[in-house]
Motif scaffolding. Structure first.
Motif, PDB file in Angstrom:
ATOM      1  N   UNK A  36     -73.005  18.556 -37.419  1.00 51.22           N
ATOM      2  CA  UNK A  36     -71.844  19.424 -37.262  1.00 51.22           C
ATOM      3  C   UNK A  36     -70.556  18.613 -37.281  1.00 51.22           C
ATOM      4  N   UNK A  81     -72.554  26.527 -42.720  1.00 55.66           N
ATOM      5  CA  UNK A  81     -72.419  27.332 -41.515  1.00 55.66           C
ATOM      6  C   UNK A  81     -71.036  27.038 -40.957  1.00 55.66           C
ATOM      7  N   UNK A  83     -68.744  27.700 -37.955  1.00 55.42           N
ATOM      8  CA  UNK A  83     -68.649  28.212 -36.586  1.00 55.42           C
ATOM      9  C   UNK A  83     -67.177  28.244 -36.224  1.00 55.42           C
ATOM     10  N   UNK A 111     -70.026  32.558 -37.968  1.00 51.32           N
ATOM     11  CA  UNK A 111     -70.153  33.276 -36.705  1.00 51.32           C
ATOM     12  C   UNK A 111     -69.283  32.624 -35.654  1.00 51.32           C
ATOM     13  N   UNK A 113     -68.741  31.005 -31.936  1.00 46.49           N
ATOM     14  CA  UNK A 113     -69.533  30.255 -30.959  1.00 46.49           C
ATOM     15  C   UNK A 113     -68.588  29.393 -30.147  1.00 46.49           C
ATOM     16  N   UNK A 114     -69.117  28.886 -29.041  1.00 41.39           N
ATOM     17  CA  UNK A 114     -68.349  27.939 -28.242  1.00 41.39           C
ATOM     18  C   UNK A 114     -68.556  26.560 -28.864  1.00 41.39           C
ATOM     19  N   UNK A 115     -67.462  25.915 -29.238  1.00 42.10           N
ATOM     20  CA  UNK A 115     -67.538  24.631 -29.941  1.00 42.10           C
ATOM     21  C   UNK A 115     -67.130  23.523 -28.980  1.00 42.10           C
ATOM     22  N   UNK A 116     -67.720  22.347 -29.157  1.00 40.90           N
ATOM     23  CA  UNK A 116     -67.453  21.245 -28.238  1.00 40.90           C
ATOM     24  C   UNK A 116     -65.958  20.941 -28.150  1.00 40.90           C
ATOM     25  N   UNK A 122     -66.081  24.332 -36.481  1.00 41.44           N
ATOM     26  CA  UNK A 122     -67.056  23.284 -36.747  1.00 41.44           C
ATOM     27  C   UNK A 122     -67.795  23.688 -38.008  1.00 41.44           C
ATOM     28  N   UNK A 124     -71.122  23.000 -40.463  1.00 40.73           N
ATOM     29  CA  UNK A 124     -72.490  22.480 -40.465  1.00 40.73           C
ATOM     30  C   UNK A 124     -73.007  22.712 -41.877  1.00 40.73           C
TER      31      UNK A 124
ATOM     32  N   UNK B  79     -82.939  17.659 -39.451  1.00 37.48           N
ATOM     33  CA  UNK B  79     -81.774  18.378 -38.925  1.00 37.48           C
ATOM     34  C   UNK B  79     -82.210  19.227 -37.730  1.00 37.48           C
ATOM     35  N   UNK B  87     -71.210  24.969 -23.316  1.00 33.79           N
ATOM     36  CA  UNK B  87     -70.983  23.610 -23.816  1.00 33.79           C
ATOM     37  C   UNK B  87     -70.755  22.622 -22.677  1.00 33.79           C
ATOM     38  N   UNK B 108     -77.498  16.680 -36.486  1.00 34.31           N
ATOM     39  CA  UNK B 108     -77.608  17.683 -35.431  1.00 34.31           C
ATOM     40  C   UNK B 108     -76.297  18.454 -35.306  1.00 34.31           C
ATOM     41  N   UNK B 109     -76.433  19.719 -34.957  1.00 37.72           N
ATOM     42  CA  UNK B 109     -75.262  20.514 -34.575  1.00 37.72           C
ATOM     43  C   UNK B 109     -75.554  21.154 -33.231  1.00 37.72           C
ATOM     44  N   UNK B 111     -73.978  23.904 -30.393  1.00 37.76           N
ATOM     45  CA  UNK B 111     -72.903  24.845 -30.090  1.00 37.76           C
ATOM     46  C   UNK B 111     -73.273  25.686 -28.882  1.00 37.76           C
ATOM     47  N   UNK B 112     -72.297  26.275 -28.271  1.00 40.38           N
ATOM     48  CA  UNK B 112     -72.517  27.182 -27.153  1.00 40.38           C
ATOM     49  C   UNK B 112     -72.691  28.583 -27.688  1.00 40.38           C
ATOM     50  N   UNK B 113     -73.693  29.305 -27.180  1.00 41.53           N
ATOM     51  CA  UNK B 113     -73.950  30.656 -27.672  1.00 41.53           C
ATOM     52  C   UNK B 113     -74.514  31.510 -26.547  1.00 41.53           C
TER      53      UNK B 113
END
Lengths: 129, 133
Positions: A36, A81, A83, A111, A113-116, A122, A124, B79, B87, B108-109, B111-113
């Motif tokens: 990501x 993807x 985000x 979609x 989402x909560x991203x860092x 973000x 992907x 992946x 998060x 890797x990705x 995310x918070x969901x």
């Protein structure tokens, strides 16, 4: 074959800067799987928070560096993807997105989402090697 | 030319239990695609609700079983997508996660969901199939 694609510039090594246990990208089965992507300075790794538009420009710039270092390019993306932090910004995303995928855009899913680190976007992606 | 597509039976039947609409793993082309896994007891199939760290531990143990049943392994994962309920918990996941994967780690990705039924972590992955490192 499963092959590491190292960070082309030191700032893109998120493991080194932020301790994320991940490789920048892995090449396997004719594809390149990227971790990501977040908006960081490719030289220093500094987080570059901004608007969704400015963050997207930084990410696409970094993605171009990463893919081209691996012999691929933004023209060879197969799946994206995207985000985003809030789906209200969908049209904003599209305005910047279309500047980078002019010819035959890749498959895409968007979609919210909560991203860092509270980033707004973000990406992907998977690209053809 | 048509490439094979094969549903992979999980090593413990319970790892596939309750999966009416999704197989635990499907092999297609050079890859194995693993469904989003949540923490379950591999002996009973019961859902486990714990901390983000403990759920991560259980999921990755089960993932290893599923990949091996598919003729793959954690070494061949290319992946991973990790969904966490917040998060703020990503570092707790990351610490356990780092114990499972060899060098170089997969892409890797994280995310918070919003996850169903109080689940704190869900992990899906793509790995190379057997015969190919």
């Amino acid at each position: 074959m499963r092959e590491l694609i190292p960070a082309p510039l030191p700032g893109l090594d998120l493991r080194r800067h932020y301790g994320h246990f991940q490789s920048p990208a892995i090449r396997a089965g004719g594809l390149i799987f990227c971790s990501g992507m977040i908006p960081v300075d490719p030289h220093t790794g500094e987080r570059l928070h901004g608007t969704l538009t400015s963050e997207a420009h930084v990410i696409f710039g970094n993605l171009k560096l990463l893919l081209e270092s691996a012999g691929s390019s933004l023209d060879r993306l197969v799946q994206v993807h995207a985000l985003i932090y809030d789906s209200i910004e969908y049209d904003v995303l599209n305005r910047v997105y279309r500047q980078y995928v002019a010819n035959g855009p890749p498959a895409r899913t968007v979609w919210s989402a909560q991203i860092e680190a509270a980033f707004k976007i973000q990406l992907d992606v998977v690209a053809a090697a | 030319m048509s490439l094979p597509r094969e549903v992979v039976a999980p090593p413990e039947p319970v790892l596939g239990a309750g999966r009416v609409l999704a197989s635990a793993a499907v092999r297609g082309g050079a890859f194995v695609f693993v469904s989003g896994l949540t923490a379950v007891d591999p002996a009973t199939g019961e859902a486990i609700r714990g901390t983000t760290a403990s759920e991560t531990q259980r999921i990755l143990e089960n993932l290893e079983l599923i990949l091996e049943a598919a003729g793959s392994s954690l070494e061949r994962v290319v992946k991973v997508n990790v969904l966490v309920h917040s998060m703020l918990e990503a570092p707790n996941m990351n610490e356990i996660y780092a114990r499972f994967f060899p060098e170089p780690p997969p892409a890797r990705t994280v995310c918070g969901a919003r996850l169903p039924d109080g689940v704190k972590v869900m992990i899906e992955c793509t790995a190379l199939s057997d015969g190919d490192r």
